[in-house]
Design an enzyme around this catalytic site. Sequence first.
Site, PDB file in Angstrom:
ATOM      1  CG  ASN A 131      45.775  24.709  50.009  1.00 14.34           C
ATOM      2  OD1 ASN A 131      46.379  23.811  50.588  1.00 14.34           O
ATOM      3  ND2 ASN A 131      46.013  25.994  50.235  1.00 14.34           N
ATOM      4  CB  CYS A 184      50.427  25.021  53.263  1.00 17.59           C
ATOM      5  SG  CYS A 184      48.706  25.339  53.633  1.00 17.59           S
ATOM      6  CG  HIS A 208      51.136  24.658  49.255  1.00 13.12           C
ATOM      7  ND1 HIS A 208      50.359  23.577  49.597  1.00 13.12           N
ATOM      8  CD2 HIS A 208      50.462  25.773  49.674  1.00 13.12           C
ATOM      9  CE1 HIS A 208      49.267  24.015  50.206  1.00 13.12           C
ATOM     10  NE2 HIS A 208      49.302  25.335  50.256  1.00 13.12           N
TER      11      HIS A 208
HETATM   12  O1  UT7 Z   1      47.939  27.474  51.763  1.00 17.92           O
HETATM   13  C1  UT7 Z   1      47.779  28.838  51.621  1.00 17.92           C
HETATM   14  C2  UT7 Z   1      46.327  29.113  51.440  1.00 17.92           C
HETATM   15  N1  UT7 Z   1      45.929  30.369  50.913  1.00 17.92           N
HETATM   16  C3  UT7 Z   1      46.164  30.800  49.669  1.00 17.92           C
HETATM   17  O2  UT7 Z   1      46.887  30.274  48.885  1.00 17.92           O
HETATM   18  C4  UT7 Z   1      45.393  32.037  49.292  1.00 17.92           C
HETATM   19  C5  UT7 Z   1      46.109  32.962  48.369  1.00 17.92           C
HETATM   20  N2  UT7 Z   1      45.169  33.896  47.802  1.00 17.92           N
HETATM   21  C6  UT7 Z   1      44.386  33.558  46.746  1.00 17.92           C
HETATM   22  O3  UT7 Z   1      44.496  32.471  46.223  1.00 17.92           O
HETATM   23  C7  UT7 Z   1      43.412  34.581  46.236  1.00 17.92           C
HETATM   24  O4  UT7 Z   1      43.611  35.805  46.917  1.00 17.92           O
HETATM   25  C8  UT7 Z   1      41.921  34.134  46.379  1.00 17.92           C
HETATM   26  C9  UT7 Z   1      41.628  32.972  45.441  1.00 17.92           C
HETATM   27  C10 UT7 Z   1      41.628  33.734  47.813  1.00 17.92           C
HETATM   28  C11 UT7 Z   1      40.998  35.295  46.010  1.00 17.92           C
HETATM   29  O5  UT7 Z   1      41.271  35.697  44.681  1.00 17.92           O
HETATM   30  P1  UT7 Z   1      41.473  37.237  44.354  1.00 17.92           P
HETATM   31  O6  UT7 Z   1      41.689  37.337  42.900  1.00 17.92           O
HETATM   32  O7  UT7 Z   1      42.563  37.769  45.260  1.00 17.92           O
HETATM   33  O8  UT7 Z   1      40.052  37.823  44.731  1.00 17.92           O
HETATM   34  P2  UT7 Z   1      39.707  39.039  45.714  1.00 17.92           P
HETATM   35  O9  UT7 Z   1      39.867  38.618  47.137  1.00 17.92           O
HETATM   36  O10 UT7 Z   1      40.415  40.273  45.241  1.00 17.92           O
HETATM   37  O11 UT7 Z   1      38.170  39.228  45.433  1.00 17.92           O
HETATM   38  C12 UT7 Z   1      37.702  39.666  44.156  1.00 17.92           C
HETATM   39  C13 UT7 Z   1      36.194  39.680  44.192  1.00 17.92           C
HETATM   40  C14 UT7 Z   1      35.603  40.359  45.419  1.00 17.92           C
HETATM   41  O12 UT7 Z   1      34.428  41.017  45.008  1.00 17.92           O
HETATM   42  P3  UT7 Z   1      34.419  42.604  44.716  1.00 17.92           P
HETATM   43  O13 UT7 Z   1      34.838  43.254  45.989  1.00 17.92           O
HETATM   44  O14 UT7 Z   1      35.404  42.814  43.610  1.00 17.92           O
HETATM   45  O15 UT7 Z   1      33.005  42.868  44.329  1.00 17.92           O
HETATM   46  C15 UT7 Z   1      35.247  39.213  46.335  1.00 17.92           C
HETATM   47  O16 UT7 Z   1      34.192  39.530  47.199  1.00 17.92           O
HETATM   48  O17 UT7 Z   1      35.707  38.324  44.234  1.00 17.92           O
HETATM   49  C16 UT7 Z   1      34.804  38.167  45.332  1.00 17.92           C
HETATM   50  N3  UT7 Z   1      34.913  36.809  45.822  1.00 17.92           N
HETATM   51  C17 UT7 Z   1      34.230  35.794  45.286  1.00 17.92           C
HETATM   52  N4  UT7 Z   1      33.331  35.755  44.300  1.00 17.92           N
HETATM   53  C18 UT7 Z   1      32.815  34.547  43.988  1.00 17.92           C
HETATM   54  C19 UT7 Z   1      35.723  36.331  46.804  1.00 17.92           C
HETATM   55  N5  UT7 Z   1      35.556  35.001  46.926  1.00 17.92           N
HETATM   56  C20 UT7 Z   1      34.642  34.648  45.995  1.00 17.92           C
HETATM   57  C21 UT7 Z   1      34.045  33.435  45.622  1.00 17.92           C
HETATM   58  N6  UT7 Z   1      33.151  33.423  44.616  1.00 17.92           N
HETATM   59  N7  UT7 Z   1      34.379  32.268  46.224  1.00 17.92           N
END
Ligand code: UT7
Length: 325
Positions: A282, A112, A252
Amino acid sequence: MRHVRIIGTGSYAPDNIMSNDDIAKLVETNDEWIKSRTGIKERRISTKETSSDMAYEAALRAVQAAETDPNEIDLIICATITPDYCMPSVACQVQGRLKAENAAAFDLNAACTGFVYALTTASQFLQTGMYQKALVIGVDTISKIIDWQDRSTCVLFGDGAGAAVLSATSDRRGIIASTLNSDGSKHAFLYCEAVPLSNPYVESLEERTAPSIRMLGQEVFKFAVRNVTDTIQTVLEKANREGKDIKYIIPHQANYRIIEAVAKNCKLPIEKFFMNLERYGNTSSASIGIALDELVQTGELHRGDTIILVGFGGGMTGGAILIDW
Ligand code: UT7
């Protein structure tokens, strides 16, 4: 050293819009979760365009905006992680279709951060006097390497291309400073496997499956906030400027919350950070190019405005460019 200016921009995204509700039909997610955690409302997903198709369309628009004859282009660099082929490069495919017969062409992979890496690389050729004009493209058909059953990644990405034509100039404006960084020790934060080893000496030939993106979301989030904050400070220092001198920062387009945290760390108002991620998601190597073109198209960027392009991505990689427009 000569100066280097961007003299034309272009972008392209597929017509097909995929909303958060559309994704909720594929995996256990919902519009509210995606919007509140990322800021993304919809993204464009290719139904037919390949990376070289999108790269060509964006490049054509940039070349037309720059009022440049393709024959005048000496160099084409395309940043991508999703080429049509292992070879030839997307850059060579674009060169052929544009009939840019005098251009050397190659691809570059910095995930990216690719658009910033490609702009910085191209500008070196122009600053030293080896070339006069260069075309830089960032493109990804990232949808083809997404695991559409993995809700932690499939909600984030979209397809598209952004392009810019660079020209050497005696004007004392254009690219003022740039900085690039990499940290390969963190490669497992975000990766996509390539074709596995397969030859008569390998005991069990693995069945070949299409590779897809794997990500440690929270690690990438923390890396992004830290790296983008530091990279903005570094490029400001290299250019001998301060935050108050900057009209727009084009980051980005990964996640609204990452950009918000960076703005807070840098003590800069969030309004300075240009964002269109709610409509494109993204788009990987393309996101900064698409955002830059959109800012140019809105007419809000004026001669003399100072802007920063800043990226982060797989590798892990990071980089920023400060430009007097
Ligand atoms: O170009 C670079 C590309 N990558 C990035 O920029 C990624 C950077 N990271 C992020 O943007 C964030 O970490 C995410 C958007 C990917 C995830 O957000 P988060 O606030 O870090 O969520 P998390 O991984 O801590 O998950 C929180 C909860 C989990 O459930 P539990 O364990 O709390 O019950 C996940 O299983 O949200 C759940 N979850 C979802 N729920 C609904 C994860 N993905 C989803 C989803 N829909 N799509």
